[in-house]
Design an enzyme around this catalytic site. Structure first.
Site, PDB file in Angstrom:
ATOM      1  N   SER B 171     110.484  49.742  76.897  1.00  0.00           N
ATOM      2  CA  SER B 171     109.457  49.468  75.898  1.00  0.00           C
ATOM      3  C   SER B 171     109.305  47.948  75.732  1.00  0.00           C
ATOM      4  CB  SER B 171     109.856  50.166  74.597  1.00  0.00           C
ATOM      5  OG  SER B 171     108.776  50.314  73.738  1.00  0.00           O
ATOM      6  N   ASP B 425     103.773  59.304  78.874  1.00  0.00           N
ATOM      7  CA  ASP B 425     103.994  58.278  77.852  1.00  0.00           C
ATOM      8  C   ASP B 425     102.686  57.569  77.519  1.00  0.00           C
ATOM      9  OD1 ASP B 425     104.969  56.285  76.222  1.00  0.00           O
ATOM     10  OD2 ASP B 425     105.948  55.159  77.838  1.00  0.00           O
ATOM     11  N   HIS B 450     108.515  58.322  77.173  1.00  0.00           N
ATOM     12  CA  HIS B 450     108.824  56.895  77.015  1.00  0.00           C
ATOM     13  C   HIS B 450     110.240  56.581  77.512  1.00  0.00           C
ATOM     14  CE1 HIS B 450     107.495  53.069  75.523  1.00  0.00           C
ATOM     15  NE2 HIS B 450     108.335  52.990  74.516  1.00  0.00           N
TER      16      HIS B 450
END
Lengths: 490, 490
Positions: B171, B425, B450
């Site tokens: 991320s 995602d 994710h």
């Protein structure tokens, strides 16, 4: 003799190192004096920059000056932009002394841009207050300067199209041109980094190497010259211990103002030797001073006599004084020698002192004796920090930061940079001297001084500098070709 | 229907865009709630960092927290350092949810380090005052965070030797791990950048793509689910126009506090759908909430009925409420739904809001109608700037800065980064989806959410995520091998 030099040098070392007034960081270039050699045509433009690229609190902006010429530019086929990364001085001076870019611009049908570095020349973020205090000076860093260049190039691409941009730079500008390619390869396709001592930093270099290079050149020109220069420091120091001696020095060197201490003269002399080595071009030039061809040689020839006895000391000083006129009075314009002229208080010099005392901690030392022709002078991080904090109270020097932020010696992951260096240039002590990869190339210019290759073509140019310029052109062609091929692939 | 959605959405758009209180930048991860899933052993250490790497005026420092485990490390043969680049939250949470690093550390005999990002977790430069005002917040930038990592790695190399360092991150941490390799390749030999939306920035992405991805997944699970979600916004909006309707919504959704306006509920619901898509793992997990396997599917199945008449509206809301319990009450611990819990005022969320409002301007919009299941919401730079200046008076957002400082889409000059992405995602809207070169590799994880690949191995892992992890390991081996070969050459 060695003992005398040594003890005297320790004294000098202490004085130089602990007297903030004598703090004398070696600027990669001192500021221009007199007229520039060539004059090229350009528009003078300004671009609005944020004062702080790395914080979002301030809305202060300033106008960055840049020079632009589109006379050669091939608009229809998207000719490249040749972008010179400005150094620690007035950009017009660099534009006029970087003839190589102008020489090849027509062949490449390039747009020519010379961008001024913040805090120098006319690019003063806070006008006359730019150097007022640490707060106003705080935005004078190489990182901010690179970001300025990035935004300016982005703006130019908006106006002229997404054309390949080649970065150029010599000396500190060469360091910036290397670093902009490393950090922002989307912005420039490649860089000509001429005489760029990116490794002249603590832990990455031998601080005595630059003075070794100067001394070695002196020695090649004349062993006596080397020996006389080596002797001169001790004689000046000894002579300067009495007021009569100081008067004698003032008279002998035709000083405009009476000498107050011998260190001032010695410091000036060291600068001159350094500058003569940097400007040791094969033809008369007027880069920092009007100088003859091979000025270090010419100067050395005036010091090639043999002085044997102590009675010869005054003769040596006289010969040294005569030799120095090659530097400060080649054109016969000076009636006396003004020692203060070199260490002027203009903004450029102060700017470089600030940069030196924050991140550009480029060590310079001399070992004396058999090693080099200069008085023994240490450079230690501790003294550096202390001197800088004396000069700029409250400053927080970080002498190892440049190594970290620009990846030190481990730069093999980068690409498309030509590091060119003259073997006579003292700054070649801190440059890239060997190829690192197929696209990180080192070019050595034999008998070359400080970024000789960036100067305009001259009938006296050596084969070596001509070859270097051809390597530059080959690489520029390759980079531009690669960019266009990539653009076509999309 | 389309018309109704459209007009209602415009209203929503205006409210969301102009009401600073509703400003809701999409955090790459919301902050942890509840316990972490796994627990690994490490020492908790602190490293002194300068508050400002890019200015030399201040001597303020702070303690950066990092977690270290040397149990697997091969001291004798210089095992590598696996360095996780901390995200916008407490580093212990990331350490406990990044099992992949722990899983492979023994095989690589690696030293494991998780470094906390400044201004998050326990790494608060000014303690409780860190978020006091724009001046204290001013050092919260990705550039400063990267420089922190560089100095910390430098310190680790001083202690553990000049061993290869591999960066990891998911991320925002994945973005940092990619950027540290780009800007500081001397520091890390390569990076695993998992689900790193480095291109989710203005001009580089389609702001509606993320919601399209969520909607498309919903639709695959159940066309009715998609349609019901699409209808829900209008129904909630319409119902919320009266106080009786707000009461009805409060009761239907078992809210802990009476609803004051429907936007609060809608905003929460959008967050939930986004989070369900991010956390749509093939096994029960407790990353942000305790969730079942394939939670988006489970939730959608509870909304797979057909509601045809207006009288069905209340039934749809009831079904939606039941479905939402999958998210907030899977473990049955909640007696009511606390809408404020998500948008908590804890430091982490405020930190990300500040980052969003300065440089991390990651646009997120929805188009509604046939495009996605969400209410139409524009994202414009002008509104972004206005909202941010309302939220942080005096702030100077620069939404195009990230593109410039990190080279936008033109990153082919860099090397040794694996960009891995799950196709489910929503953040895969802003990631690198195609190989850029031999050493800038894109890995797509089918049915992956994710940074699934960074999670610890699980019996329910798909072949695709297993393959991705093998690609990671192959590349890490290659990078480490290259580093050792280079070291031997010197």
């Amino acid at each position: 003799m060695a003992t005398r030099i040594s003890s005297f040098s320790l004294f000098l070392f202490i004085l130089v190192s602990y007297t903030s007034g004598l703090l004398n960081p070696r600027s990669l270039k001192n500021l221009p004096r007199g007229n520039s050699e060539s004059s090229y045509e350009y528009q003078t433009l300004y671009f609005k920059q944020p004062i702080d690229h790395f914080n979002f609190e301030s809305n202060v902006t300033f106008s960055q000056r840049y020079l632009l010429n589109d006379a050669f530019w091939d608009k229809d086929n998207g000719g490249p932009i040749f972008f010179y990364c400005g150094n620690e001085g007035d950009i017009t001076w660099f534009a006029n002394n970087t003839g190589f870019v102008w020489d090849i611009a027509p062949e490449f049908k390039a747009l020519v841009v010379f961008a001024e570095h913040r805090y120098y020349g006319n690019t003063l973020p806070f006008g006359a207050e730019s150097y007022a205090n640490l707060s106003t000076l705080g935005y004078l860093t190489s990182e901010q300067a690179l970001a300025d260049f990035v935004l300016l190039i982005n703006d130019l691409k908006g106006k002229y199209g997404d054309v390949p941009v080649v970065a150029f730079g010599g000396s500190y500008g060469g360091m910036l041109s290397a670093w902009i390619r490393m950090k922002y390869p989307s912005v420039v396709v490649g860089s000509i980094a001429a005489s760029a001592p990116i490794w002249q930093f603590p832990g990455l270099c031998d601080c005595g190497k630059a003075n070794e290079i100067i001394s070695s050149t002196m020695s090649q020109y004349s062993t006596n010259c080397y020996n006389n220069v080596l002797s001169s420091w001790d004689i000046i120091n000894k002579t300067g211990t009495t007021s009569g001696g100081l008067s004698l020095l003032s008279t002998t060197f035709s000083l405009c103002q009476p000498l107050k201490d011998s260190l001032t003269l010695m410091s000036w002399l060291q600068d001159v030797w350094f500058n003569l080595a940097m400007m040791n071009y094969p033809y008369p030039a007027n880069f920092m001073e009007p100088l003859p061809a091979w000025p270090l040689n010419v100067t050395c020839q005036k010091l090639s006599q043999t002085f044997t006895t102590e009675d010869d000391d005054i003769k040596l000083l006289q010969a040294l004084s005569t030799a120095m006129q090659v530097y400060y009075n080649y054109s016969g314009q000076s009636s006396c020698l003004d020692l203060n002229k070199e260490s002027s208080t203009d903004l450029g010099a102060k700017g470089w002192s600030y940069q030196y005392c924050t991140e550009m901690a480029m060590p310079m030392c001399s070992k004396g004796g058999d090693n080099d022709a200069f008085p023994k002078q240490q450079w230690t991080v501790n003294n550096y920090v202390k001197n800088c904090q004396d000069s700029f109270p409250g400053i927080q020097p970080r002498p190892y930061w440049i190594e970290k932020v620009y990846n030190g010696k481990n730069i093999s992951a980068f690409s498309n940079i030509v590091f060119s260096n003259g073997d006579l240039d003292p700054w070649s002590a801190g440059v890239v001297l060997d190829n690192i990869s197929d696209s990180l190339i080192a070019v050595i210019i034999n008998d070359g001084a400080h970024h000789l290759d960036l100067r305009e073509a001259n009938p006296m140019d050596t084969d070596s500098v001509k070859a270097a310029r051809n390597i530059h052109k080959d690489n520029i062609n390759k980079w531009i070709g690669g960019y266009k091929k990539m653009a076509e692939a999309y």
